[in-house]
Design a protein around this motif. Structure first.
Motif, mmCIF file in Angstrom:
data_model
loop_
_atom_site.group_PDB
_atom_site.id
_atom_site.type_symbol
_atom_site.label_atom_id
_atom_site.label_comp_id
_atom_site.label_asym_id
_atom_site.label_seq_id
_atom_site.Cartn_x
_atom_site.Cartn_y
_atom_site.Cartn_z
ATOM 1 N N ASN A 123 0.826 -1.203 0.000
ATOM 2 C CA ASN A 123 0.000 0.000 0.000
ATOM 3 C C ASN A 123 0.866 1.262 0.000
ATOM 4 N N GLU A 124 2.183 1.100 0.229
ATOM 5 C CA GLU A 124 3.109 2.230 0.240
ATOM 6 C C GLU A 124 3.857 2.391 -1.085
ATOM 7 N N SER A 125 3.679 1.444 -2.009
ATOM 8 C CA SER A 125 4.322 1.545 -3.328
ATOM 9 C C SER A 125 3.577 2.589 -4.159
ATOM 10 N N PRO A 126 4.221 3.128 -5.187
ATOM 11 C CA PRO A 126 3.527 4.125 -6.021
ATOM 12 C C PRO A 126 2.193 3.615 -6.586
ATOM 13 N N LEU A 127 2.179 2.383 -7.107
ATOM 14 C CA LEU A 127 0.935 1.834 -7.651
ATOM 15 C C LEU A 127 -0.076 1.579 -6.536
ATOM 16 N N GLY A 128 0.386 1.009 -5.423
ATOM 17 C CA GLY A 128 -0.511 0.741 -4.302
ATOM 18 C C GLY A 128 -1.151 2.009 -3.771
ATOM 19 N N MET A 129 -0.350 3.049 -3.589
ATOM 20 C CA MET A 129 -0.892 4.326 -3.095
ATOM 21 C C MET A 129 -1.900 4.916 -4.079
ATOM 22 N N ALA A 130 -1.598 4.816 -5.372
ATOM 23 C CA ALA A 130 -2.502 5.374 -6.389
ATOM 24 C C ALA A 130 -3.831 4.621 -6.426
ATOM 25 N N LEU A 131 -3.799 3.328 -6.116
ATOM 26 C CA LEU A 131 -5.019 2.522 -6.161
ATOM 27 C C LEU A 131 -5.922 2.717 -4.947
ATOM 28 N N LEU A 132 -5.340 3.057 -3.799
ATOM 29 C CA LEU A 132 -6.139 3.169 -2.576
ATOM 30 C C LEU A 132 -7.319 4.124 -2.764
ATOM 31 N N SER A 133 -8.476 3.685 -2.312
ATOM 32 C CA SER A 133 -9.746 4.434 -2.345
ATOM 33 C C SER A 133 -10.369 4.561 -3.726
ATOM 34 N N LYS A 134 -9.754 3.980 -4.754
ATOM 35 C CA LYS A 134 -10.338 4.050 -6.096
ATOM 36 C C LYS A 134 -11.462 3.026 -6.235
#
Length: 157
Positions: A123-134
């Motif tokens: 959840n701290e990776s760039p992709l993981g962070m971008a996906l959160l709450s989408k």
């Protein structure tokens, strides 16, 4: 200063508990036996086996300390509480790489469980962070070392 909470799945928690047990019960005994045997060989100043065993012991103790710290600060994600309407830690997400028109599937996990090649992203990776709450149908943009990437969220489970 309080330690940062470590987000972890129940599966990840069990793996860490098993690793800690293995380190404390099995590996500590093994390395203690190696040290005892190396001591029996005489002069410790020129004993490579003794030095190697002591180094291994230090590595084991460092790993035990790290795993204990992670477990102390663990925040376990309950799979029943995972919202499938939007992406969160514990979500399985199917996305479309819009540049290559390829579908990819990931499980969003905490950083301690991350294994990108195994389909588990932090959840701290760039992709993981971008996906959160989408939500399904959302398009995201991720700045990566190889450039800007775009993905579309296809499914959340």
């Amino acid at each position: 200063m309080a330690d940062k909470k470590t987000v972890i799945t129940y599966e990840g928690l069990k793996k860490l508990e098993e690793e800690l047990h293995e380190l404390k019960v099995v590996r500590r005994k093994d390395v203690a036996a190696k040290i005892k045997e190396a001591r029996g060989q005489g002069d410790l100043s020129e004993n490579a086996e003794y030095d190697a065993a002591k180094d291994e012991q230090a590595e084991i103790e460092a790993r035990i300390a790290l795993v204990e710290k992670i477990l102390r600060n663990a925040e376990v994600i309950d799979e029943e509480d995972i919202d499938t309407d939007s992406v969160s830690v514990g979500s399985k997400v199917r996305i479309l790489d819009m540049e290559y028109n390829e579908e990819q599937e990931y499980l969003i996990v905490g950083s301690t469980e991350s294994d990108p090649m195994g389909g588990r992203i932090s959840n701290e990776s760039p992709l993981g962070m971008a996906l959160l709450s989408k939500k399904c149908g959302d398009t995201i943009t991720v700045d990566a070392p190889q450039g800007t990437l775009q993905y579309k969220v296809l499914q959340i489970a």
